[in-house]
Write an enzyme that holds these catalytic residues in place. Structure first.
Site, PDB file in Angstrom:
ATOM      1  N   HIS A   1      10.498   5.319   2.410  1.00 26.85           N
ATOM      2  CA  HIS A   1       9.486   4.848   1.455  1.00 26.85           C
ATOM      3  C   HIS A   1      10.081   4.508   0.086  1.00 26.85           C
ATOM      4  O   HIS A   1       9.668   3.567  -0.570  1.00 26.85           O
ATOM      5  CB  HIS A   1       8.395   5.927   1.310  1.00 26.85           C
ATOM      6  CG  HIS A   1       7.080   5.417   0.838  1.00 26.85           C
ATOM      7  ND1 HIS A   1       5.881   5.975   1.199  1.00 26.85           N
ATOM      8  CD2 HIS A   1       6.762   4.386   0.018  1.00 26.85           C
ATOM      9  CE1 HIS A   1       4.902   5.318   0.628  1.00 26.85           C
ATOM     10  NE2 HIS A   1       5.398   4.353  -0.103  1.00 26.85           N
TER      11      HIS A   1
ATOM     12  N   LYS B   1       5.909   5.361   6.913  1.00 27.07           N
ATOM     13  CA  LYS B   1       7.015   5.587   5.974  1.00 27.07           C
ATOM     14  C   LYS B   1       7.293   7.072   5.827  1.00 27.07           C
ATOM     15  O   LYS B   1       6.366   7.876   5.720  1.00 27.07           O
ATOM     16  CB  LYS B   1       6.658   5.011   4.594  1.00 27.07           C
ATOM     17  CG  LYS B   1       6.081   3.610   4.658  1.00 27.07           C
ATOM     18  CD  LYS B   1       5.757   3.029   3.314  1.00 27.07           C
ATOM     19  CE  LYS B   1       4.939   1.767   3.445  1.00 27.07           C
ATOM     20  NZ  LYS B   1       3.480   1.960   3.502  1.00 27.07           N
TER      21      LYS B   1
ATOM     22  N   TYR C   1      -0.041   8.675   2.155  1.00 24.33           N
ATOM     23  CA  TYR C   1      -1.423   8.204   1.994  1.00 24.33           C
ATOM     24  C   TYR C   1      -2.418   9.238   2.531  1.00 24.33           C
ATOM     25  O   TYR C   1      -3.614   9.135   2.293  1.00 24.33           O
ATOM     26  CB  TYR C   1      -1.654   6.842   2.674  1.00 24.33           C
ATOM     27  CG  TYR C   1      -0.727   5.735   2.205  1.00 24.33           C
ATOM     28  CD1 TYR C   1      -0.019   5.849   1.006  1.00 24.33           C
ATOM     29  CD2 TYR C   1      -0.551   4.575   2.952  1.00 24.33           C
ATOM     30  CE1 TYR C   1       0.842   4.839   0.579  1.00 24.33           C
ATOM     31  CE2 TYR C   1       0.305   3.561   2.534  1.00 24.33           C
ATOM     32  CZ  TYR C   1       1.004   3.706   1.352  1.00 24.33           C
ATOM     33  OH  TYR C   1       1.863   2.717   0.936  1.00 24.33           O
TER      34      TYR C   1
ATOM     35  N   ASP D   1      -0.296  -1.079   8.046  1.00 24.00           N
ATOM     36  CA  ASP D   1       0.712  -0.425   7.202  1.00 24.00           C
ATOM     37  C   ASP D   1       0.226   0.971   6.800  1.00 24.00           C
ATOM     38  O   ASP D   1      -0.791   1.105   6.121  1.00 24.00           O
ATOM     39  CB  ASP D   1       0.965  -1.259   5.940  1.00 24.00           C
ATOM     40  CG  ASP D   1       2.045  -0.632   5.075  1.00 24.00           C
ATOM     41  OD1 ASP D   1       3.213  -0.684   5.494  1.00 24.00           O
ATOM     42  OD2 ASP D   1       1.722  -0.055   4.014  1.00 24.00           O
TER      43      ASP D   1
HETATM   44  N1  LIG Z   1       5.792   0.758  -0.056  1.00 21.64           N
HETATM   45  C1  LIG Z   1       5.163   1.127  -1.139  1.00 21.64           C
HETATM   46  O1  LIG Z   1       5.704   1.852  -2.002  1.00 21.64           O
HETATM   47  C2  LIG Z   1       3.757   0.668  -1.348  1.00 21.64           C
HETATM   48  C3  LIG Z   1       3.183   0.762  -2.645  1.00 21.64           C
HETATM   49  C4  LIG Z   1       1.896   0.289  -2.811  1.00 21.64           C
HETATM   50  C5  LIG Z   1       1.189  -0.258  -1.745  1.00 21.64           C
HETATM   51  N2  LIG Z   1       1.748  -0.301  -0.489  1.00 21.64           N
HETATM   52  C6  LIG Z   1       1.007  -0.848   0.673  1.00 21.64           C
HETATM   53  O2  LIG Z   1       0.506  -2.135   0.317  1.00 21.64           O
HETATM   54  C7  LIG Z   1      -0.894  -2.173   0.546  1.00 21.64           C
HETATM   55  C8  LIG Z   1      -1.548  -3.163  -0.395  1.00 21.64           C
HETATM   56  O3  LIG Z   1      -1.395  -2.775  -1.747  1.00 21.64           O
HETATM   57  P1  LIG Z   1      -2.615  -2.221  -2.617  1.00 21.64           P
HETATM   58  O4  LIG Z   1      -3.593  -1.607  -1.692  1.00 21.64           O
HETATM   59  O5  LIG Z   1      -2.080  -1.416  -3.716  1.00 21.64           O
HETATM   60  O6  LIG Z   1      -3.201  -3.506  -3.312  1.00 21.64           O
HETATM   61  P2  LIG Z   1      -3.747  -4.963  -2.880  1.00 21.64           P
HETATM   62  O7  LIG Z   1      -3.834  -5.103  -1.420  1.00 21.64           O
HETATM   63  O8  LIG Z   1      -2.961  -5.934  -3.675  1.00 21.64           O
HETATM   64  O9  LIG Z   1      -5.184  -4.926  -3.540  1.00 21.64           O
HETATM   65  C9  LIG Z   1      -6.209  -4.126  -3.053  1.00 21.64           C
HETATM   66  C10 LIG Z   1      -7.404  -4.306  -3.983  1.00 21.64           C
HETATM   67  O10 LIG Z   1      -7.876  -5.662  -3.898  1.00 21.64           O
HETATM   68  C11 LIG Z   1      -9.227  -5.672  -3.449  1.00 21.64           C
HETATM   69  N3  LIG Z   1      -9.369  -6.817  -2.534  1.00 21.64           N
HETATM   70  C12 LIG Z   1      -8.986  -6.890  -1.232  1.00 21.64           C
HETATM   71  N4  LIG Z   1      -9.249  -8.110  -0.737  1.00 21.64           N
HETATM   72  C13 LIG Z   1      -9.805  -8.820  -1.742  1.00 21.64           C
HETATM   73  C14 LIG Z   1     -10.290 -10.152  -1.836  1.00 21.64           C
HETATM   74  N5  LIG Z   1     -10.240 -10.983  -0.793  1.00 21.64           N
HETATM   75  N6  LIG Z   1     -10.803 -10.567  -3.025  1.00 21.64           N
HETATM   76  C15 LIG Z   1     -10.842  -9.729  -4.097  1.00 21.64           C
HETATM   77  N7  LIG Z   1     -10.404  -8.457  -4.066  1.00 21.64           N
HETATM   78  C16 LIG Z   1      -9.878  -8.004  -2.896  1.00 21.64           C
HETATM   79  C17 LIG Z   1      -9.458  -4.336  -2.778  1.00 21.64           C
HETATM   80  O11 LIG Z   1     -10.796  -3.909  -2.903  1.00 21.64           O
HETATM   81  P3  LIG Z   1     -11.759  -3.695  -1.602  1.00 21.64           P
HETATM   82  O12 LIG Z   1     -11.123  -2.651  -0.734  1.00 21.64           O
HETATM   83  O13 LIG Z   1     -13.041  -3.253  -2.241  1.00 21.64           O
HETATM   84  O14 LIG Z   1     -11.879  -5.038  -0.936  1.00 21.64           O
HETATM   85  C18 LIG Z   1      -8.548  -3.413  -3.598  1.00 21.64           C
HETATM   86  O15 LIG Z   1      -9.188  -3.028  -4.802  1.00 21.64           O
HETATM   87  C19 LIG Z   1      -1.320  -0.705   0.340  1.00 21.64           C
HETATM   88  O16 LIG Z   1      -2.619  -0.454   0.815  1.00 21.64           O
HETATM   89  C20 LIG Z   1      -0.214   0.000   1.077  1.00 21.64           C
HETATM   90  O17 LIG Z   1      -0.442  -0.060   2.482  1.00 21.64           O
HETATM   91  C21 LIG Z   1       3.030   0.129  -0.304  1.00 21.64           C
END
Ligand SMILES: NC(=O)c1ccc[n+]([C@@H]2O[C@H](COP(=O)([O-])OP(=O)(O)OC[C@H]3O[C@@H](n4cnc5c(N)ncnc54)[C@H](OP(=O)(O)O)[C@@H]3O)[C@@H](O)[C@H]2O)c1
Length: 307
Positions: A111, A78, A53, A48
């Site tokens: 997006h 996006k 980003y 994704d």
């Molecule tokens: N469409 C939109 O508007 C939108 C908005 C926000 C996000 N997104 C997409 O969604 C993706 C995911 O969301 P996000 O990155 O905000 O949050 P997330 O995936 O919910 O959480 C990421 C956090 O969790 C930690 N983590 C990952 N695996 C873990 C595990 N197994 N145990 C404990 N902690 C863990 C990561 O740290 P480490 O890296 O240190 O493991 C990081 O701090 C984004 O990267 C992006 O691609 C899209």
């Protein structure tokens, strides 16, 4: 526990792997290219990305060196809000393809359901940068991209039910996906049901709470993880996949990347218990910083001004 290889059939028969790699803020440590290569080596086939980003060149470098054929990968990106004018949509996709060094995307998303003026290509805008470009004007330009062969599917992100209800009857090509924040503290029961009834697949972002929402430490989630001998993250990811959602956890840690790809079989009682967690909290919400955007996630209080 083995790698989850589930796929979700989109409304145009393209298959999207249920677990993908999130890449937002994955460049902070400067290890993104390595992370993408490690993820692909572990079995990730869905990545994704997004223009905003600001890391697609590094992802493109890793994709170039990937050891699996392009046809096995599902690459999402996006269009940012400053490219909603119809004449800017095609060039925005070309720029994405150039950055990712690809000939085509598997899925291109709008997006957000609001537009910004063309010179606002970064976060931290002000209300005066909002541009009243109708959503359907942008969508029509995205529909044309499908004919060009540069995208296999098109979809939306951060769209609520009332916008989709107005949009769907006007589409020549219905959105294949709606990517929204989903975890037990923001389960989106009604929106997910509406999307699934209308053949719009849902991808859940921030599935682990995005490092801010404390859902990884929720007592119900921890208890279920203990009972299954897995981690809370695996419970959260398994819950979403069992609901028929795709999920895109971000990690730059090889051990967590490996862990996040392995789901557990949750019982109906587990599913019910997680679905009934009462806490409500979301990580991403442009309101109240931008009161003019209240309608994005508070649809009962304010209506989308331009469709
Ligand atoms: N469409 C939109 O508007 C939108 C908005 C926000 C996000 N997104 C997409 O969604 C993706 C995911 O969301 P996000 O990155 O905000 O949050 P997330 O995936 O919910 O959480 C990421 C956090 O969790 C930690 N983590 C990952 N695996 C873990 C595990 N197994 N145990 C404990 N902690 C863990 C990561 O740290 P480490 O890296 O240190 O493991 C990081 O701090 C984004 O990267 C992006 O691609 C899209």
């Amino acid at each position: 526990m083995s790698n989850n290889t589930d796929t979700i059939k989109l409304n145009n028969d393209v298959r999207m792997p249920a677990i993908g790699l999130g890449t937002w803020r994955a460049n902070e440590t400067g290890v993104l290219a390595e992370t993408v290569k490690t993820a692909i080596g572990l079995g990730y086939r869905h990545i994704d990305c997004a223009t905003i980003y600001k890391n697609q060149r590094e992802i493109g470098k890793a994709l170039k060196e990937a050891t699996v054929p392009r046809s096995e990968l599902f690459i999402v990106s996006k269009i940012f809000q400053n490219n909603h004018l119809p004449e800017r949509v095609g060039p925005a996709l070309d720029e994405i393809l150039d950055e990712l060094q690809l000939d085509y995307l598997d899925l291109l998303l709008m997006h957000w359901p609001y537009a910004l003026s063309p010179d606002m290509g970064h976060m931290g805008f002000s209300t005066s940068d909002l541009d009243p470009v109708p959503i359907m004007d942008t969508w029509r330009a995205m529909e044309i991209l499908v004919e060009s062969g540069k995208v296999r599917a098109i979809g939306v992100s951060n769209f609520n039910k009332s916008i989709l209800q107005k949009m769907l009857p006007q589409c020549l090509i219905a959105p294949a996906v709606n990517q929204v924040e989903v975890h037990p503290y923001n389960p989106e029961h009604e929106l997910v049901a509406f999307c699934q009834e209308n053949n719009v697949a849902v991808t859940g972002y921030c599935p682990l709470g995005g490092g801010r929402v404390s859902v990884l430490r929720d007592a119900t989630v921890e208890a279920i993880a203990g009972a299954h001998g897995c981690t809370p993250a695996q419970v959260l990811i398994s819950w979403q996949v069992a609901r028929g959602l795709a999920v895109i956890p971000k990690s730059t840690s090889p051990a967590r990347l490996e862990q996040n790809l392995r789901t557990v079989a949750l019982s109906p009682d587990d599913m019910r218990a997680i679905g009934q967690i009462p806490t409500r909290e979301r990580k991403v919400d442009p309101y109240p910083e931008y009161p003019a955007l209240k309608w994005v996630f508070h649809e009962s209080e304010a209506e989308c001004p331009v469709i």
